[in-house]
Write a protein that holds these residues in place. Structure first.
Motif, PDB file in Angstrom:
ATOM      1  N   GLY A  19       0.827  -1.394   0.029  1.00  0.00           N
ATOM      2  CA  GLY A  19       0.002  -0.027   0.002  1.00  0.00           C
ATOM      3  C   GLY A  19       0.931   1.079  -0.032  1.00  0.00           C
ATOM      4  O   GLY A  19       0.771   2.309  -0.782  1.00  0.00           O
ATOM      5  N   VAL A  20       1.906   1.237   0.739  1.00  0.00           N
ATOM      6  CA  VAL A  20       2.830   2.379   0.888  1.00  0.00           C
ATOM      7  C   VAL A  20       3.616   2.510  -0.397  1.00  0.00           C
ATOM      8  O   VAL A  20       3.840   3.359  -0.896  1.00  0.00           O
ATOM      9  N   LEU A  21       4.063   1.365  -1.043  1.00  0.00           N
ATOM     10  CA  LEU A  21       4.646   1.366  -2.415  1.00  0.00           C
ATOM     11  C   LEU A  21       3.682   1.926  -3.514  1.00  0.00           C
ATOM     12  O   LEU A  21       4.300   2.730  -4.031  1.00  0.00           O
ATOM     13  N   ARG A  22       2.534   1.540  -3.560  1.00  0.00           N
ATOM     14  CA  ARG A  22       1.655   2.057  -4.647  1.00  0.00           C
ATOM     15  C   ARG A  22       1.542   3.615  -4.288  1.00  0.00           C
ATOM     16  O   ARG A  22       1.683   4.319  -5.123  1.00  0.00           O
ATOM     17  N   ASP A  23       1.429   4.020  -3.129  1.00  0.00           N
ATOM     18  CA  ASP A  23       1.335   5.577  -2.968  1.00  0.00           C
ATOM     19  C   ASP A  23       2.544   6.251  -3.373  1.00  0.00           C
ATOM     20  O   ASP A  23       2.531   7.434  -3.986  1.00  0.00           O
ATOM     21  N   VAL A  24       3.921   5.584  -3.028  1.00  0.00           N
ATOM     22  CA  VAL A  24       5.148   6.392  -3.563  1.00  0.00           C
ATOM     23  C   VAL A  24       5.178   6.371  -5.106  1.00  0.00           C
ATOM     24  O   VAL A  24       5.545   7.287  -5.721  1.00  0.00           O
ATOM     25  N   LEU A  25       4.864   5.236  -5.685  1.00  0.00           N
ATOM     26  CA  LEU A  25       4.791   5.227  -7.079  1.00  0.00           C
ATOM     27  C   LEU A  25       3.725   6.297  -7.729  1.00  0.00           C
ATOM     28  O   LEU A  25       4.154   7.208  -8.512  1.00  0.00           O
ATOM     29  N   ASN A  26       2.565   6.353  -6.942  1.00  0.00           N
ATOM     30  CA  ASN A  26       1.702   7.337  -7.499  1.00  0.00           C
ATOM     31  C   ASN A  26       1.975   8.728  -7.375  1.00  0.00           C
ATOM     32  O   ASN A  26       2.052   9.605  -8.216  1.00  0.00           O
ATOM     33  N   HIS A  27       2.983   9.102  -6.276  1.00  0.00           N
ATOM     34  CA  HIS A  27       3.330  10.430  -5.969  1.00  0.00           C
ATOM     35  C   HIS A  27       4.505  10.566  -7.311  1.00  0.00           C
ATOM     36  O   HIS A  27       4.377  11.795  -7.934  1.00  0.00           O
ATOM     37  N   PHE A  28       5.700   9.637  -7.396  1.00  0.00           N
ATOM     38  CA  PHE A  28       6.427  10.190  -8.547  1.00  0.00           C
ATOM     39  C   PHE A  28       5.789  10.005  -9.924  1.00  0.00           C
ATOM     40  O   PHE A  28       5.991  11.007 -10.572  1.00  0.00           O
ATOM     41  N   GLU A  29       4.835   9.106 -10.029  1.00  0.00           N
ATOM     42  CA  GLU A  29       4.402   9.071 -11.454  1.00  0.00           C
ATOM     43  C   GLU A  29       3.459  10.419 -11.852  1.00  0.00           C
ATOM     44  O   GLU A  29       3.261  10.986 -12.787  1.00  0.00           O
ATOM     45  N   GLY A  30       2.988  11.026 -10.703  1.00  0.00           N
ATOM     46  CA  GLY A  30       2.264  12.244 -10.628  1.00  0.00           C
ATOM     47  C   GLY A  30       3.051  13.486 -11.138  1.00  0.00           C
ATOM     48  O   GLY A  30       2.485  14.463 -11.426  1.00  0.00           O
ATOM     49  N   ILE A  31       4.222  13.457 -10.926  1.00  0.00           N
ATOM     50  CA  ILE A  31       5.255  14.543 -11.104  1.00  0.00           C
ATOM     51  C   ILE A  31       5.955  14.170 -12.349  1.00  0.00           C
ATOM     52  O   ILE A  31       7.167  14.679 -12.655  1.00  0.00           O
ATOM     53  N   GLY A  32       5.620  12.786 -12.966  1.00  0.00           N
ATOM     54  CA  GLY A  32       6.308  12.759 -14.251  1.00  0.00           C
ATOM     55  C   GLY A  32       7.399  11.750 -14.134  1.00  0.00           C
ATOM     56  O   GLY A  32       8.197  11.876 -15.286  1.00  0.00           O
ATOM     57  N   ILE A  33       7.639  11.164 -13.019  1.00  0.00           N
ATOM     58  CA  ILE A  33       8.962  10.235 -12.934  1.00  0.00           C
ATOM     59  C   ILE A  33       8.404   8.890 -12.782  1.00  0.00           C
ATOM     60  O   ILE A  33       7.526   8.513 -11.903  1.00  0.00           O
ATOM     61  N   ALA A  34       9.098   7.745 -13.820  1.00  0.00           N
ATOM     62  CA  ALA A  34       8.581   6.398 -13.685  1.00  0.00           C
ATOM     63  C   ALA A  34       9.768   5.849 -12.976  1.00  0.00           C
ATOM     64  O   ALA A  34      10.822   5.514 -13.516  1.00  0.00           O
ATOM     65  N   PRO A  35       9.525   5.312 -11.691  1.00  0.00           N
ATOM     66  CA  PRO A  35      10.746   4.901 -10.643  1.00  0.00           C
ATOM     67  C   PRO A  35      10.992   3.659 -11.229  1.00  0.00           C
ATOM     68  O   PRO A  35      10.032   2.843 -11.725  1.00  0.00           O
ATOM     69  N   GLU A  36      12.303   3.180 -10.957  1.00  0.00           N
ATOM     70  CA  GLU A  36      12.437   1.771 -11.183  1.00  0.00           C
ATOM     71  C   GLU A  36      12.011   0.951  -9.778  1.00  0.00           C
ATOM     72  O   GLU A  36      12.173   1.629  -8.860  1.00  0.00           O
ATOM     73  N   ILE A  37      11.913  -0.257  -9.882  1.00  0.00           N
ATOM     74  CA  ILE A  37      11.475  -0.954  -8.439  1.00  0.00           C
ATOM     75  C   ILE A  37      12.335  -2.419  -8.353  1.00  0.00           C
ATOM     76  O   ILE A  37      12.611  -2.978  -9.290  1.00  0.00           O
ATOM     77  N   ILE A  38      12.895  -2.218  -7.114  1.00  0.00           N
ATOM     78  CA  ILE A  38      13.583  -3.730  -6.855  1.00  0.00           C
ATOM     79  C   ILE A  38      12.813  -4.324  -5.625  1.00  0.00           C
ATOM     80  O   ILE A  38      12.835  -3.647  -4.571  1.00  0.00           O
ATOM     81  N   ASN A  39      12.348  -5.288  -5.910  1.00  0.00           N
ATOM     82  CA  ASN A  39      11.487  -6.140  -4.927  1.00  0.00           C
ATOM     83  C   ASN A  39      12.823  -7.164  -4.503  1.00  0.00           C
ATOM     84  O   ASN A  39      12.931  -8.240  -5.320  1.00  0.00           O
ATOM     85  N   VAL A  40      13.320  -6.811  -3.493  1.00  0.00           N
ATOM     86  CA  VAL A  40      14.213  -7.981  -3.035  1.00  0.00           C
ATOM     87  C   VAL A  40      13.907  -9.494  -2.727  1.00  0.00           C
ATOM     88  O   VAL A  40      14.561 -10.027  -3.199  1.00  0.00           O
ATOM     89  N   ARG A  41      12.580  -9.517  -2.705  1.00  0.00           N
ATOM     90  CA  ARG A  41      12.032 -10.905  -2.442  1.00  0.00           C
ATOM     91  C   ARG A  41      12.241 -11.643  -3.791  1.00  0.00           C
ATOM     92  O   ARG A  41      12.137 -12.662  -3.795  1.00  0.00           O
ATOM     93  N   GLU A  42      12.217 -11.001  -4.892  1.00  0.00           N
ATOM     94  CA  GLU A  42      12.197 -11.376  -6.412  1.00  0.00           C
ATOM     95  C   GLU A  42      13.532 -11.782  -6.755  1.00  0.00           C
ATOM     96  O   GLU A  42      13.846 -12.325  -7.795  1.00  0.00           O
TER      97      GLU A  42
END
Length: 177
Positions: A19-42
């Protein structure tokens, strides 16, 4: 242009941290930045546990960190600290792998008694990796994240405000797109 990498240190696929990850992604995408994601468990468990620096997945994850100027680190709190899976990945970053980067730590825990985990457990490791600009970060209680089902979550308004405040603490020059 800003490059952002989010490192999620949860060992669980269905976690309130999403849920927190989704909100962080939405924040950055809202300002035009597409973050890379590292899910360590993967990342491959054998590469993490056996410290296989030459694993192609570890090399690729480290490249994402190297290419970014902003790193957001998300972790649940287990036993008053960040997760072991996050530690195994941080151990595979180069010695000064966080040098010159702005770091935002975000933790989710069961009690405000674990609030200082960011300062006393996580920040020393980040500093050892060369980080000199570590932002205050955010701590969110498990109880402030409502399960909606199907691995979807919603932060209550207080937690969301704290998270947004932390995300807005980046200097505007870092967020130039």
């Amino acid at each position: 242009m800003s490059k952002v990498t989010i490192i999620s240190g949860s060992p669980s696929e269905e976690t309130r941290l999403n849920g927190v990850l989704r909100d962080v992604l939405n924040h950055f995408e809202g300002i035009g930045i597409a973050p890379e994601i590292i899910n360590v468990r993967e990342l491959p468990p054998e590469a993490l546990i056996q410290a296989k620096f030459d694993s192609k997945e570890i090399i690729e994850a480290n490249r994402k960190v190297e290419d970014s100027n902003i790193i957001v680190i998300l972790t649940p709190v287990y036993k008053a600290s960040y997760t072991g899976v996050l530690k195994t990945y941080l151990d595979l970053l180069p010695q000064n792998g966080l040098e010159g980067k702005t770091i935002l730590p975000i933790a989710v825990g069961g009690t405000f008694g674990h609030l200082l985990m960011i300062d006393y457990a996580l920040k020393p490791v980040l500093t050892a990796l060369g980080a000199t600009h570590i932002l205050k970060g955010a701590f969110i209680l498990d109880s402030q994240i409502k399960k909606l089902g199907n691995n979807r979550f919603e932060l209550d308004s207080e937690a969301k405000n704290r998270l947004v405040s932390s995300l807005k603490s980046f200097h505007p020059s870092l967020l130039t797109v």
